[in-house]
Write a protein that holds these residues in place. Structure first.
Motif, mmCIF file in Angstrom:
data_model
loop_
_atom_site.group_PDB
_atom_site.id
_atom_site.type_symbol
_atom_site.label_atom_id
_atom_site.label_comp_id
_atom_site.label_asym_id
_atom_site.label_seq_id
_atom_site.Cartn_x
_atom_site.Cartn_y
_atom_site.Cartn_z
ATOM 1 N N UNK A 39 30.875 67.695 62.702
ATOM 2 C CA UNK A 39 30.336 66.846 61.640
ATOM 3 C C UNK A 39 30.500 67.522 60.281
ATOM 4 N N UNK A 40 30.811 66.736 59.275
ATOM 5 C CA UNK A 40 30.862 67.261 57.918
ATOM 6 C C UNK A 40 29.466 67.708 57.479
ATOM 7 N N UNK A 41 29.384 68.650 56.569
ATOM 8 C CA UNK A 41 28.082 68.955 55.972
ATOM 9 C C UNK A 41 27.517 67.695 55.304
ATOM 10 N N UNK A 42 26.214 67.602 55.221
ATOM 11 C CA UNK A 42 25.569 66.443 54.611
ATOM 12 C C UNK A 42 26.031 66.299 53.164
ATOM 13 N N UNK A 43 26.762 65.224 52.827
ATOM 14 C CA UNK A 43 27.288 65.100 51.459
ATOM 15 C C UNK A 43 26.189 64.913 50.415
ATOM 16 N N UNK A 44 25.017 64.473 50.849
ATOM 17 C CA UNK A 44 23.926 64.276 49.905
ATOM 18 C C UNK A 44 23.214 65.591 49.589
ATOM 19 N N UNK A 45 23.573 66.643 50.324
ATOM 20 C CA UNK A 45 22.937 67.946 50.109
ATOM 21 C C UNK A 45 23.684 68.784 49.075
ATOM 22 N N UNK A 46 24.885 68.359 48.714
ATOM 23 C CA UNK A 46 25.647 69.130 47.730
ATOM 24 C C UNK A 46 27.135 68.955 47.925
ATOM 25 N N UNK A 47 27.953 69.591 47.084
ATOM 26 C CA UNK A 47 29.417 69.461 47.161
ATOM 27 C C UNK A 47 29.967 69.932 48.508
ATOM 28 N N UNK A 48 31.090 69.353 48.890
ATOM 29 C CA UNK A 48 31.799 69.737 50.115
ATOM 30 C C UNK A 48 33.145 70.317 49.715
ATOM 31 N N UNK A 49 33.434 71.519 50.164
ATOM 32 C CA UNK A 49 34.704 72.183 49.867
ATOM 33 C C UNK A 49 35.581 72.138 51.114
ATOM 34 N N UNK A 50 36.622 71.303 51.140
ATOM 35 C CA UNK A 50 37.475 71.214 52.329
ATOM 36 C C UNK A 50 38.147 72.534 52.683
ATOM 37 N N UNK A 51 38.449 73.364 51.688
ATOM 38 C CA UNK A 51 39.120 74.633 51.975
ATOM 39 C C UNK A 51 38.206 75.571 52.742
ATOM 40 N N UNK A 52 36.903 75.399 52.593
ATOM 41 C CA UNK A 52 35.959 76.223 53.349
ATOM 42 C C UNK A 52 35.879 75.754 54.799
ATOM 43 N N UNK A 53 36.137 74.460 55.033
ATOM 44 C CA UNK A 53 36.092 73.926 56.398
ATOM 45 C C UNK A 53 37.328 74.325 57.192
ATOM 46 N N UNK A 54 38.456 74.400 56.526
ATOM 47 C CA UNK A 54 39.714 74.733 57.202
ATOM 48 C C UNK A 54 40.587 75.519 56.229
ATOM 49 N N UNK A 55 40.343 76.813 56.077
ATOM 50 C CA UNK A 55 41.060 77.626 55.078
ATOM 51 C C UNK A 55 42.573 77.636 55.253
ATOM 52 N N UNK A 56 43.049 77.483 56.490
ATOM 53 C CA UNK A 56 44.479 77.576 56.748
ATOM 54 C C UNK A 56 45.177 76.219 56.800
ATOM 55 N N UNK A 57 44.460 75.148 56.521
ATOM 56 C CA UNK A 57 45.046 73.810 56.625
ATOM 57 C C UNK A 57 46.133 73.609 55.577
ATOM 58 N N UNK A 58 47.213 72.955 55.991
ATOM 59 C CA UNK A 58 48.322 72.674 55.079
ATOM 60 C C UNK A 58 48.011 71.501 54.157
ATOM 61 N N UNK A 59 46.980 70.734 54.471
ATOM 62 C CA UNK A 59 46.592 69.587 53.657
ATOM 63 C C UNK A 59 45.314 68.990 54.195
ATOM 64 N N UNK A 60 44.763 68.038 53.456
ATOM 65 C CA UNK A 60 43.533 67.351 53.854
ATOM 66 C C UNK A 60 43.757 65.850 53.716
ATOM 67 N N UNK A 61 43.547 65.118 54.809
ATOM 68 C CA UNK A 61 43.672 63.668 54.812
ATOM 69 C C UNK A 61 42.307 63.056 55.091
ATOM 70 N N UNK A 62 42.001 61.963 54.428
ATOM 71 C CA UNK A 62 40.738 61.255 54.610
ATOM 72 C C UNK A 62 41.012 59.845 55.098
ATOM 73 N N UNK A 63 40.401 59.472 56.222
ATOM 74 C CA UNK A 63 40.465 58.081 56.676
ATOM 75 C C UNK A 63 39.096 57.452 56.467
ATOM 76 N N UNK A 64 39.073 56.387 55.685
ATOM 77 C CA UNK A 64 37.834 55.677 55.380
ATOM 78 C C UNK A 64 37.710 54.492 56.318
#
Length: 231
Positions: A39-64
């Motif tokens: 689960x993602x960190x609670x977005x209402x609790x503060x900013x979310x840094x994708x690089x902290x979730x996956x430091x080695x990721x080549x990119x970040x995709x979002x499906x809404x």
């Protein structure tokens, strides 16, 4: 004129029900065993840094609005070096996605079982390589159009989140929603339309994943595809 220190009203819900039938026992168990770890960190609790979730990721995709998670899981499987972030408030869909993630042993997926707009607000500028919006609730009655996910504000937020060269993909099977979304995206500074061969809206992308929902053809047209790039 409203005072700047008055509380802001939350945006209208852009989705319908959040649950239908009872969630299957296996999927219900995954809410307790698998979801807490992805689960993602609670977005209402503060900013979310994708690089902290996956430091080695080549990119970040979002499906809404990932529905049952078929598309999300398949893209995550094809692109194990990309962090896939999926948002979906419909709990039965979340349960289905958890099953797909578990069966495939996917390690590059993070989920938010609620409104994607909260996550978007918490993400930093130029943090996404791709945004995918497939068959959002059409709200096709004129009096309900204000509930559509794609509004001028949402399009501007997507433009803020995309890296230069990043793309937003939108698919619908309702003609008037396609025209509505085209107008909103075209008016958004920083976005330019990526044309398909012959500018045929019915031509899917080479890496498009057909889901069971798409096969049902519930709208008033064949699926219509459009893509915009951040410039």
């Amino acid at each position: 004129m409203a005072s700047s220190d008055e509380p802001r009203h939350p945006p209208l819900r852009s989705f319908g029900r959040i649950k239908s039938r009872a969630i299957k026992p296996r999927q219900a168990a995954l809410f307790d065993t698998l979801l807490p770890g992805i689960a993602l960190p609670d977005p209402k609790a503060g900013p979310i840094d994708p690089t902290a979730l996956a430091p080695d990721a080549a990119g970040v995709w979002l499906e809404i609005g990932f529905g049952g998670g078929e598309h999300l899981a398949e893209q995550a499987s094809r692109h194990p070096d990309v962090l896939m972030v999926g948002c979906e408030p419909f709990l039965n869909g979340v349960g289905s996605a958890l099953r797909h993630i578990d069966e495939r042993g996917l390690k590059n997926v993070r989920l938010h079982a609620d409104d994607a707009r909260d996550v978007m607000t918490a993400l930093p500028d130029a943090s996404l390589d791709r945004v995918m919006i497939l068959f959002p609730d059409p709200w096709h009655k004129a009096r309900h159009n204000k509930r559509r996910l794609i509004q001028a504000e949402t399009a501007a937020e997507i433009a803020r989140l995309l890296k230069p060269g990043g793309v937003v993909r939108f698919v619908t099977d309702w003609t008037d929603y396609a025209e509505w979304a085209l107008e909103k995206f075209r008016r958004t500074p920083g976005l330019e339309r990526v044309g398909s061969p012959g500018d045929d809206w019915t031509t899917p992308w080479a890496d498009h994943v057909i889901t069971r929902y798409e096969e049902k053809r519930l709208g008033d047209t064949t699926p219509l595809f459009m893509e915009f790039r951040r410039v």
